[in-house]
Write an enzyme that holds these catalytic residues in place. Sequence first.
Site, short mmCIF file in Angstrom:
data_model
loop_
_atom_site.label_atom_id
_atom_site.label_comp_id
_atom_site.label_asym_id
_atom_site.label_seq_id
_atom_site.Cartn_x
_atom_site.Cartn_y
_atom_site.Cartn_z
N ASP A 207 24.07 59.60 1.48
CA ASP A 207 24.68 58.85 0.39
C ASP A 207 25.27 59.80 -0.64
O ASP A 207 24.76 60.90 -0.86
CB ASP A 207 23.65 57.95 -0.29
CG ASP A 207 23.64 56.55 0.28
OD1 ASP A 207 24.64 56.14 0.89
OD2 ASP A 207 22.62 55.85 0.11
N ARG B 19 31.85 57.33 5.61
CA ARG B 19 31.85 56.03 4.95
C ARG B 19 32.70 56.13 3.69
O ARG B 19 32.44 56.95 2.81
CB ARG B 19 30.43 55.61 4.56
CG ARG B 19 30.37 54.28 3.78
CD ARG B 19 29.01 54.09 3.12
NE ARG B 19 27.94 54.09 4.10
CZ ARG B 19 26.67 54.39 3.82
NH1 ARG B 19 26.33 54.75 2.59
NH2 ARG B 19 25.74 54.35 4.75
#
Length: 309
Positions: free
Chosen positions: A135, A185
């Site tokens: 992340d 992502r």
Amino acid sequence: MLRAPLLAAARSQRMRKLVEVVPATRSVVSRFVAGAGTPEAARVVRELADDGLRVTLDHLGEDTTDAEQAATTVRAYEDLLSALAADGLAFGADVSVKLSAVGQFLPADGEKVALENARKICAAAEAVGATVTLDMEDHTTTDSTLGILRELRTEYPWVGAVLQAYLRRTEQDCRDLAGEGSRVRLCKGAYAEPEEIAFQDKSEVDKSYVRCLKILMRGKGYPMVASHDPRMIAIAEKLAMDTGRKADDHEFQMLYGIRPEEQRRIAGDGKTMRVYVPYGDEWYGYFMRRLAERPANLAFFLRGLATRG
């Protein structure tokens, strides 16, 4: 107008205490957070799998400044992956790891600790057929996170990265990461950033998202389109078609509890749809950022307080 105050509140311990004591909070939060522990997370994974949806799981926690707490986070991921494997749910699953939760901010040797802890999670994921995505957090961690990503990919080339379209640097980062086998992502971004670092206007963020998406779709990697915006999804679908991409060489991602009908529609159309599933007790910061992202989320929360409190 409310985005900046909500993002500031996400860092406020005083506001956290106020929100946590409201009786209705837990029942409302359950729309966006799978539960406190591994059993609850595994139950949600099963439910989503039954609907044809894939998952990436985030054990909530960030800004860890204690080595034992970081080790506890690693064990939580290892336990989760073992539980998913025992239930036949691990293959093709993904876990999302915030490096700040595994030691990135520890004094003196934080990056080294975070790298070693992330390696342990990658090893546990590989053993059961799952993957790991790092992340991205606020802009002060970007270079550190990408540096750790490069180290991890020497051993685990499938480790995914997250790039945030609202950062002015992200187009170049997309070019750097659009190579063969690179999982990226692309999201819009959910932290409060200064104007010199990030686009502030929604239209500018949207334009950046499309520019970045074009780079990734035309590249040789594996784009992961993280958006709930119908326009961005439509643009991504058109770009995937124009660049000859198939269902197995890109995917769409959405957050647990947001637009579930659209999630099922995308999966029903034969596309790969992955749901970002957060779980754990440290839900407050995550929850406040979700409120900041969309006014509809805040309205939902306030209605819940009014009717359940």
